[in-house]
Design an enzyme around this catalytic site. Structure first.
Site, short mmCIF file in Angstrom:
data_model
loop_
_atom_site.label_atom_id
_atom_site.label_comp_id
_atom_site.label_asym_id
_atom_site.label_seq_id
_atom_site.Cartn_x
_atom_site.Cartn_y
_atom_site.Cartn_z
N GLY A 57 0.82 -1.20 0.00
CA GLY A 57 0.00 0.00 0.00
C GLY A 57 0.85 1.25 0.00
O GLY A 57 1.96 1.27 0.54
N SER A 58 0.35 2.32 -0.62
CA SER A 58 1.03 3.61 -0.55
C SER A 58 0.82 4.22 0.84
O SER A 58 0.04 3.72 1.64
CB SER A 58 0.47 4.55 -1.62
OG SER A 58 0.82 4.09 -2.90
N GLY A 59 1.55 5.30 1.11
CA GLY A 59 1.42 5.97 2.40
C GLY A 59 2.60 5.71 3.32
O GLY A 59 2.65 6.26 4.42
N HIS A 60 3.53 4.85 2.88
CA HIS A 60 4.72 4.54 3.70
C HIS A 60 5.99 5.11 3.08
O HIS A 60 7.09 4.68 3.43
CB HIS A 60 4.87 3.02 3.84
CG HIS A 60 3.64 2.33 4.27
ND1 HIS A 60 3.01 2.63 5.45
CD2 HIS A 60 2.89 1.36 3.69
CE1 HIS A 60 1.94 1.87 5.57
NE2 HIS A 60 1.84 1.09 4.52
N LYS B 56 5.77 -7.54 2.66
CA LYS B 56 5.51 -7.32 4.09
C LYS B 56 4.33 -8.19 4.50
O LYS B 56 3.35 -8.33 3.75
CB LYS B 56 5.20 -5.83 4.34
CG LYS B 56 6.32 -4.90 3.91
CD LYS B 56 6.16 -3.47 4.43
CE LYS B 56 4.92 -2.76 3.94
NZ LYS B 56 4.83 -2.64 2.46
N HIS C 188 0.01 1.01 9.51
CA HIS C 188 -1.30 1.42 8.99
C HIS C 188 -2.16 1.90 10.13
O HIS C 188 -3.39 1.82 10.08
CB HIS C 188 -1.99 0.26 8.30
CG HIS C 188 -1.16 -0.45 7.30
ND1 HIS C 188 -0.42 -1.56 7.62
CD2 HIS C 188 -0.90 -0.19 6.00
CE1 HIS C 188 0.24 -1.96 6.53
NE2 HIS C 188 -0.03 -1.15 5.55
N ASP D 33 -1.36 -8.37 0.97
CA ASP D 33 -0.09 -8.38 0.24
C ASP D 33 0.36 -9.81 -0.03
O ASP D 33 0.77 -10.15 -1.15
CB ASP D 33 1.00 -7.66 1.04
CG ASP D 33 0.81 -6.14 1.05
OD1 ASP D 33 0.33 -5.60 0.03
OD2 ASP D 33 1.14 -5.50 2.05
#
Lengths: 331, 331
Positions: A54-57, A105, A219, A110
């Site tokens: 996921g994006s945001g990291h 991860k 998250h 995922d």
């Protein structure tokens, strides 16, 4: 929600367009499906290293694409796994004939989507191995995860296995090195504030002005406990003790200490915590010989930090020291 | 106040201790007076480049100490100028016989204290020249500043003049290059949230949930106006139009575009804004040939961003491209 964005649904695509504009000499950015490759991919006869999530990291994973680290990164929507077809497309683009190592991860979405992508790639006669990072000692079986979550150890693993691939290690050897890193790495984090996912528009959790979350996930998953804000000395102890208990770190062991900002914690606080951690570990006879300090695996604008400890041996140390050239990590 | 610290009064010293622990191979950290030098200082017969200013803007300046950039950085208390004796001590430590260039951001306290330090150094027969950066087009004669404030242009100037010194330019030549950068660089910033100074304990200003500050300073000084939150497209236009109006940027001009996070703005938003800015400039015939995107001059945990445009010529471009190796900037 206070963010510098246009339409919330377009944030990831718009950010990828900006990355393309910012790094034309380093990165190739593909849209629909979204993935980022090093500009000179595929590199013939080199094992390709591909990650995503996921994006945001950020900078994980897209900021780690480049020579000595990732051949491709596949960003999903914010906090959402990328689809198998996107991962498959990235693998097809960067595989140079020596096979591809997938770095995943440990989150259920995922793991499943990368597994499907691996099957799709193998059906096209691309050799694929997968390593699943699960280094977060805070909790087991959290939101959307069976077992332990994959967090800061992923950054170290991507650097080290990227160096092994660059040196010409074959796929089984890269996989073995990745598994060795995974076996010897442990992390734990904490949060002072919550992140806000753009398409949600509200903070992911509520924390009172005097509270912090110990063991938080990247998250914003719940941690071990919510306690009153404490001094840096006590926060560092709360994070490092469970890490030291979990791995058989012993007096004289050589480790890499990675002090990570969750995004909103500024360098002064992060370096301060790093200094406290070095003293804490020195008192326990753990020898820190390599360090990484900065915002490398984040949770949007969340204030907070995490520590990651990796047990080093001669080969892992040399691979860590090997040259790397990516937007977010270069030496 | 939510911060990972021990005693608020010790934040800068504690952070410097952490920097020393994190970068033993790169930095030497001196306490009382506080300053940071490259580990191999003084470099004989090279012009020394020294900067400094209040802490809270990290990585500026301490993160830019190293080969190809600063020989020393002198951090004051948070948002407070360093004292003349600290600057003098740093200059004495790093001057290699070819003189020292002082890089000063235009704030009254900094200008006065660096001026006194220059006089003290000259009394010890060290040749000193000073460049004062004043690139913020937002306002004139702000809080604690006569004329324009020095902001993002400082990062670019330190990189470029550091490269000139590394190449063996003498003090008058380094000073000329620094003045050329200063003459050709303009910046403007904005904020979504306020920073909190540790020894104050409360946010530096109040912004409503729907408001942003356009033209904010890096110490949370007031900007041009406080307006309702807008789209990234409109925010980018609000920052770039005053910059383009101020410098005679013309169709065909070659520029470096620096998209800076004020600290709390995450990479997705920053890259998104960078992409919008590149399109905006391309439509106006301004050629962006070099880029820097990241949190390089910050205001603690403040969410917000700034743009800096520097007009390039062949020499400045080559100096920008020259190798640099510091904790926060390496290529």
């Amino acid at each position: 929600m206070k963010k510098i964005i246009n339409a919330p649904a377009d944030v990831v695509t718009d950010a990828l367009r900006g990355m393309a504009a910012a790094h034309p000499d380093r990165l190739r950015v593909h849209l629909e499906p979204d993935f980022v490759t090093r500009v000179d991919a595929p590199v013939s006869d080199k094992v390709a290293v591909v990650s995503g999530g996921g994006s945001g990291h950020e900078p994980l994973h897209v900021g780690f694409v480049g020579s000595g680290m990732l051949d491709a990164a596949v960003p999903g929507a914010v906090f959402t796994s990328p689809t198998p077809d996107a991962v498959q497309a990235a693998v097809r683009e960067v595989d140079g004939g020596a096979g591809t190592l997938l770095v995943v991860k440990n989150y259920t979405g995922d793991v499943l989507n990368f597994e499907t992508a691996a099957e799709l790639a193998e059906a096209e006669d691309i050799g694929v191995r997968t390593v699943v990072v699960q280094d977060d000692v805070a909790v087991r079986d959290s939101t959307n995860t069976a077992g332990r979550r994959g967090v800061g150890g992923t950054v170290l693993l991507e650097k080290i296995v990227g160096a092994a691939a660059a040196r010409g290690h074959d796929l089984p050897s890269c996989h073995e090195i990745a598994e060795r890193v995974s076996a010897g790495v442990r992390s734990m984090g904490m949060a002072l504030t919550a992140p806000t996912v753009p398409h949600v528009g509200e903070p992911s959790f509520e924390l009172a002005d005097y509270e912090m979350e110990i063991g938080v996930g990247i998250h914003a998953e719940p941690g071990r406990e919510r306690v009153e804000l404490e001094s840096a000395d006590r926060i560092v102890r709360r994070l490092l003790e469970p890490i030291l208990e979990d791995l058989p770190f012993r007096e004289g062991d050589e480790v890499l200490l990675f002090t990570n900002s969750m995004g909103g914690t500024p360098p002064t606080e992060l370096y301060l915590a790093h200094g406290v951690a070095e003293r804490f570990l020195a008192e326990r006879g753990v020898r820190v010989t390599r360090r990484l300090v900065g915002p490398y695996i984040t949770s949007l604008e969340m204030q907070g930090m995490s520590f990651t400890l990796l047990k080093l041996d001669d080969e892992l140390r040399q691979l860590w020291d090997a040259p790397v050239s990516t937007p977010a990590l270069t030496w």
